[in-house]
Design a protein around this motif. Structure first.
Motif, mmCIF file in Angstrom:
data_model
loop_
_atom_site.group_PDB
_atom_site.id
_atom_site.type_symbol
_atom_site.label_atom_id
_atom_site.label_comp_id
_atom_site.label_asym_id
_atom_site.label_seq_id
_atom_site.Cartn_x
_atom_site.Cartn_y
_atom_site.Cartn_z
ATOM 1 N N PHE A 252 43.122 21.590 -6.442
ATOM 2 C CA PHE A 252 41.721 21.578 -5.757
ATOM 3 C C PHE A 252 41.567 19.995 -4.890
ATOM 4 N N ILE A 253 41.406 20.365 -3.563
ATOM 5 C CA ILE A 253 41.274 19.039 -2.971
ATOM 6 C C ILE A 253 40.082 19.201 -2.234
ATOM 7 N N ARG A 254 38.950 18.047 -2.604
ATOM 8 C CA ARG A 254 37.742 18.388 -1.740
ATOM 9 C C ARG A 254 37.401 17.179 -0.877
ATOM 10 N N VAL A 255 36.788 17.329 0.102
ATOM 11 C CA VAL A 255 36.156 16.380 1.055
ATOM 12 C C VAL A 255 34.804 16.581 0.938
ATOM 13 N N ASP B 236 30.238 11.812 3.160
ATOM 14 C CA ASP B 236 30.957 10.423 3.087
ATOM 15 C C ASP B 236 31.358 9.792 4.627
ATOM 16 N N ARG B 237 31.286 8.495 4.597
ATOM 17 C CA ARG B 237 31.449 7.984 5.734
ATOM 18 C C ARG B 237 32.920 7.607 5.968
ATOM 19 N N SER B 238 33.612 7.662 4.918
ATOM 20 C CA SER B 238 35.213 7.708 5.021
ATOM 21 C C SER B 238 35.707 8.740 5.635
ATOM 22 N N PRO B 239 36.840 8.478 6.641
ATOM 23 C CA PRO B 239 37.554 9.610 7.378
ATOM 24 C C PRO B 239 38.015 10.690 6.445
ATOM 25 N N ILE B 240 37.809 11.962 7.033
ATOM 26 C CA ILE B 240 38.484 13.062 6.353
ATOM 27 C C ILE B 240 39.886 12.980 5.682
ATOM 28 N N PHE B 241 40.827 12.251 6.582
ATOM 29 C CA PHE B 241 42.031 12.224 6.115
ATOM 30 C C PHE B 241 42.651 11.284 5.011
ATOM 31 N N ALA B 242 41.460 10.192 4.940
ATOM 32 C CA ALA B 242 41.528 9.599 3.848
ATOM 33 C C ALA B 242 40.979 9.980 2.623
ATOM 34 N N GLN B 243 39.940 10.988 2.825
ATOM 35 C CA GLN B 243 39.418 11.437 1.596
ATOM 36 C C GLN B 243 40.540 12.446 0.953
ATOM 37 N N ILE B 244 41.220 13.166 2.033
ATOM 38 C CA ILE B 244 42.260 14.008 1.250
ATOM 39 C C ILE B 244 43.261 13.205 0.876
ATOM 40 N N ALA B 245 43.663 12.305 1.107
ATOM 41 C CA ALA B 245 44.603 11.283 0.562
ATOM 42 C C ALA B 245 44.267 10.860 -0.862
ATOM 43 N N SER C 11 41.995 12.344 -2.745
ATOM 44 C CA SER C 11 41.943 13.383 -3.495
ATOM 45 C C SER C 11 43.294 13.638 -4.104
ATOM 46 N N VAL C 12 44.204 13.661 -3.316
ATOM 47 C CA VAL C 12 45.710 13.875 -4.054
ATOM 48 C C VAL C 12 45.812 12.856 -4.922
ATOM 49 N N ARG C 13 45.737 11.387 -4.340
ATOM 50 C CA ARG C 13 45.926 10.274 -5.292
ATOM 51 C C ARG C 13 45.245 10.509 -6.632
ATOM 52 N N GLY C 14 44.085 10.928 -6.609
ATOM 53 C CA GLY C 14 43.353 10.970 -8.009
ATOM 54 C C GLY C 14 44.197 12.044 -8.846
ATOM 55 N N ALA C 15 44.298 13.224 -8.094
ATOM 56 C CA ALA C 15 45.101 14.191 -9.058
ATOM 57 C C ALA C 15 46.390 13.866 -9.478
ATOM 58 N N ILE C 16 47.348 12.931 -8.803
ATOM 59 C CA ILE C 16 48.395 12.373 -9.376
ATOM 60 C C ILE C 16 47.918 11.638 -10.650
ATOM 61 N N VAL C 17 47.228 10.524 -10.331
ATOM 62 C CA VAL C 17 46.695 9.744 -11.592
ATOM 63 C C VAL C 17 46.350 10.729 -12.730
ATOM 64 N N ARG C 18 45.513 11.509 -12.497
ATOM 65 C CA ARG C 18 44.945 12.257 -13.664
ATOM 66 C C ARG C 18 46.016 13.062 -14.506
#
Length: 116
Positions: A2-5, A9-18, A20-27
């Protein structure tokens, strides 16, 4: 996965995607060898341009978190969990340093001092 944007949010969508994936990996939600959603599929589900998704995946590739394989798509790399955790910690550290007015040189010196 589940990737959410957040469009507000003021950060770019591509950064939010990255992120979100980074967080899923850490968790531990996704692990080494697992495939990320196809860029077209994710773009359609998020209602964003496919190039936006690809840019997010390229950031993850540049960080060493995923490998982009022709015909197989984006696959989580073997070193992804530790790389993602370090990346998240660095992002938090940089944010604090910026709030307190520390530049890269001062921050680097402090890290070097504490790791010695």
């Amino acid at each position: 996965m589940f990737i959410r944007v957040d469009p507000t949010d003021r950060s770019p969508i591509f950064a939010q995607i990255a992120a979100s994936v980074r967080g899923a990996i850490v968790r531990g939600d996704i692990g080494a060898g697992e495939r990320l959603p196809a860029a077209r599929e994710l773009a359609a589900s998020l209602d964003v341009n496919v190039h936006t998704v690809l840019r997010g995946y390229q950031i993850l590739r540049d960080e060493g978190l995923v490998e982009l394989r022709r015909g197989r798509g984006a696959v989580v790399s073997d070193r992804a969990p530790e790389q993602a955790e370090i990346g998240e910690a660095l992002d938090r550290l940089i944010g604090v340093a910026q709030r307190w007015g520390l530049g890269p040189t001062e921050l680097s010196a402090e890290i070097t001092r504490r790791m010695s």
